[in-house]
Design a protein around this motif. Structure first.
Motif, PDB file in Angstrom:
ATOM      1  N   PHE A 127       0.804  -1.222   0.000  1.00 22.39           N
ATOM      2  CA  PHE A 127       0.000   0.000   0.000  1.00 22.39           C
ATOM      3  C   PHE A 127       0.841   1.277   0.000  1.00 22.39           C
ATOM      4  CE2 PHE A 127      -2.589  -3.335   1.828  1.00 22.39           C
ATOM      5  CZ  PHE A 127      -3.827  -3.137   1.239  1.00 22.39           C
ATOM      6  N   PHE A 141      -3.420  -0.142  -5.320  1.00 24.86           N
ATOM      7  CA  PHE A 141      -3.612  -0.066  -3.867  1.00 24.86           C
ATOM      8  C   PHE A 141      -2.870   1.148  -3.298  1.00 24.86           C
ATOM      9  CE2 PHE A 141      -4.718  -4.741  -3.657  1.00 24.86           C
ATOM     10  CZ  PHE A 141      -5.970  -4.546  -3.103  1.00 24.86           C
ATOM     11  N   ALA A 195      -4.447   4.407  -1.407  1.00 26.71           N
ATOM     12  CA  ALA A 195      -3.992   4.781  -0.068  1.00 26.71           C
ATOM     13  C   ALA A 195      -3.542   6.236  -0.048  1.00 26.71           C
ATOM     14  CB  ALA A 195      -2.863   3.859   0.380  1.00 26.71           C
TER      15      ALA A 195
END
Length: 209
Positions: A24, A114, A118
């Motif tokens: 992330f 991802f 984030a």
């Protein structure tokens, strides 16, 4: 990265979840994302398009007129692509559009998305929950509690939960998938990612192998 864990009622669970940097928090690779999305969409194409060339068109093969002396161009049979109703030149034929993409590129693409989500604060970690019965009303209530009612959402589960999946099936702007079926296109298509707390470890394990 630490995120507060929320209940599906919208209340805080009183703890935080850790999103590992190796999944992330990497430097996103846009080209890997492009290649993976292209691969996914290409595999979804049916490829059943077809047109008739002159050999497949119904019609006589008799020569229309004599070769010389008419003052116009030479002409063969009525199935010539030059005439209306004739065959098509180099028309589409059934084919398979899918192509192979390396596994490492696919993993890099998913980790990149991802990381983008984030960075943009579009990830929400939910406490594990389930519904007693499959009802769309229950899922809509959860989205309202989380203030995601008008957003495109993707809920990632650690394993199959039929009640949750069936509850979301009639909603156009939401999708529910298990960790094993997460792909780059669905991650990009969703505005908000809802990740169950117990799905974080399987995601990290799958993308770190």
């Amino acid at each position: 990265m630490n995120l507060s864990v929320l209940k599906y009622t919208g209340e805080e669970a009183g703890r935080s979840a850790v999103l590992p940097e190796e999944v992330f928090g990497i430097q996103p690779n846009d080209h890997a994302i492009y290649l993976d999305v292209k691969c996914i969409l290409a595999a979804r194409r049916q490829g059943t398009h077809q047109s008739k060339e002159r050999g497949a068109v119904s019609g006589s093969r008799r020569k229309l007129k004599r070769q010389k002396g008419t003052g116009t161009a030479r002409a063969g049979d009525i199935k010539s692509p030059l005439f209306r109703g004739g065959g098509r030149i180099f028309g589409p034929k059934p084919r398979d559009y899918s192509f192979k993409l390396n596994r490492k590129v696919k993993k890099l693409a998913r980790k990149s998305v991802f990381s983008y989500k984030a960075q943009e604060s579009h990830i929400c970690v939910l406490e594990p929950f389930s519904f007693d019965t499959p009802k769309t009303k229950n899922y809509l209530g959860m989205l309202r509690n989380l203030s995601f009612f008008d957003e495109k959402t993707l809920l990632i589960l650690p394993s199959v939960d039929k009640n949750i999946i069936l509850s979301s099936r009639n909603l156009k702007q939401t999708k529910v998938v298990c960790v094993d079926h997460v792909n780059t296109y669905d991650l990009l298509h969703a505005k908000k990612l809802l990740i169950m707390e117990n799905a974080i470890a399987p995601i990290v394990e799958k993308l770190s192998q």
